[in-house]
Design a protein around this motif. Structure first.
Motif, PDB file in Angstrom:
ATOM      1  N   GLN A   1       0.072  -7.699  -4.990  1.00  0.00           N
ATOM      2  CA  GLN A   1      -0.919  -6.617  -4.970  1.00  0.00           C
ATOM      3  C   GLN A   1      -0.237  -5.269  -4.756  1.00  0.00           C
TER       4      GLN A   1
ATOM      5  N   GLN B   1       0.811   5.714  -0.924  1.00  0.00           N
ATOM      6  CA  GLN B   1       0.000   6.886  -1.254  1.00  0.00           C
ATOM      7  C   GLN B   1       0.301   7.361  -2.674  1.00  0.00           C
ATOM      8  N   ALA B   2      -0.663   8.006  -3.267  1.00  0.00           N
ATOM      9  CA  ALA B   2      -0.466   8.561  -4.608  1.00  0.00           C
ATOM     10  C   ALA B   2       0.752   9.480  -4.599  1.00  0.00           C
TER      11      ALA B   2
ATOM     12  N   THR C   1      -1.517  -1.373  -4.159  1.00  0.00           N
ATOM     13  CA  THR C   1      -2.665  -0.523  -3.889  1.00  0.00           C
ATOM     14  C   THR C   1      -2.181   0.899  -3.667  1.00  0.00           C
ATOM     15  N   VAL C   2      -2.709   1.809  -4.453  1.00  0.00           N
ATOM     16  CA  VAL C   2      -2.334   3.213  -4.347  1.00  0.00           C
ATOM     17  C   VAL C   2      -3.537   3.980  -3.803  1.00  0.00           C
ATOM     18  N   SER C   3      -3.341   4.619  -2.687  1.00  0.00           N
ATOM     19  CA  SER C   3      -4.426   5.368  -2.051  1.00  0.00           C
ATOM     20  C   SER C   3      -4.324   6.859  -2.382  1.00  0.00           C
ATOM     21  N   SER C   4      -5.464   7.505  -2.367  1.00  0.00           N
ATOM     22  CA  SER C   4      -5.494   8.949  -2.692  1.00  0.00           C
ATOM     23  C   SER C   4      -5.227   9.798  -1.469  1.00  0.00           C
TER      24      SER C   4
ATOM     25  N   THR D   1      -3.442   0.915  -9.216  1.00  0.00           N
ATOM     26  CA  THR D   1      -3.828  -0.165  -8.317  1.00  0.00           C
ATOM     27  C   THR D   1      -4.199  -1.404  -9.118  1.00  0.00           C
TER      28      THR D   1
ATOM     29  N   LEU E   1       0.850  -1.192   0.000  1.00  0.00           N
ATOM     30  CA  LEU E   1       0.000   0.000   0.000  1.00  0.00           C
ATOM     31  C   LEU E   1       0.883   1.238   0.000  1.00  0.00           C
TER      32      LEU E   1
ATOM     33  N   LYS F   1      -0.149   6.422  -9.223  1.00  0.00           N
ATOM     34  CA  LYS F   1      -1.495   6.988  -9.260  1.00  0.00           C
ATOM     35  C   LYS F   1      -2.491   5.956  -8.749  1.00  0.00           C
ATOM     36  N   VAL F   2      -3.660   6.448  -8.335  1.00  0.00           N
ATOM     37  CA  VAL F   2      -4.689   5.529  -7.845  1.00  0.00           C
ATOM     38  C   VAL F   2      -5.014   4.483  -8.911  1.00  0.00           C
ATOM     39  N   GLU F   3      -4.996   4.890 -10.167  1.00  0.00           N
ATOM     40  CA  GLU F   3      -5.332   3.962 -11.255  1.00  0.00           C
ATOM     41  C   GLU F   3      -4.249   2.918 -11.529  1.00  0.00           C
TER      42      GLU F   3
END
Length: 122
Positions: free
Chosen positions: A117, A13-14, A119-122, A89, A11, A85-87
């Motif tokens: 996995q 962050q963006a 995962t990029v969070s905003s 993910t 995980l 970026k979130v996209e």
């Protein structure tokens, strides 16, 4: 038989970075084109990057943010991902192709890892 094991997902962050690794159990690692693909929920698996004999190629939308590299002495291929970026993910897969050198097609890859996995969070 070639076994591929990815690691390094997680995980973030963006705007952050991650470095994925893929370790291959094969004696002739340098003879394989090594690719990275990703698959987001509900979407098809898509090409990210490939390294063939030290020459890289990227999906057009990712060039400049992602960098593929390999260490043939350690049978490992890497994917450095910056400015995430979130996209971005998705589950990221490592793959090996014994015949096709710069293919962007899933069907041309002979061996696949289990995925890691990201995962990029905003």
């Amino acid at each position: 038989q070639v076994q591929l094991v990815e690691s390094g997902g997680g995980l973030v962050q963006a705007g952050g970075s991650l470095r994925l690794s893929c370790a291959a159990s094969v004696r002739t690692f340098s003879s394989y084109a090594m690719g990275w693909f990703r698959q987001a929920p509900g979407k098809e698996r898509e090409f990210v990057a490939v390294d063939s004999w030290g020459t890289p190629a990227y999906a057009d939308s990712l060039a400049g943010r992602f960098t593929i590299s390999r260490d043939n002495a350690k049978n490992t291929v890497f994917l450095q991902m910056n400015s995430l970026k979130v996209e971005d993910t998705a589950v990221y897969y490592c793959a090996a192709a014994g015949r096709r050198r710069f293919s962007r097609l899933v069907m041309d890859y002979d061996y696949w890892g289990q995925g890691t996995q990201v995962t990029v969070s905003s």
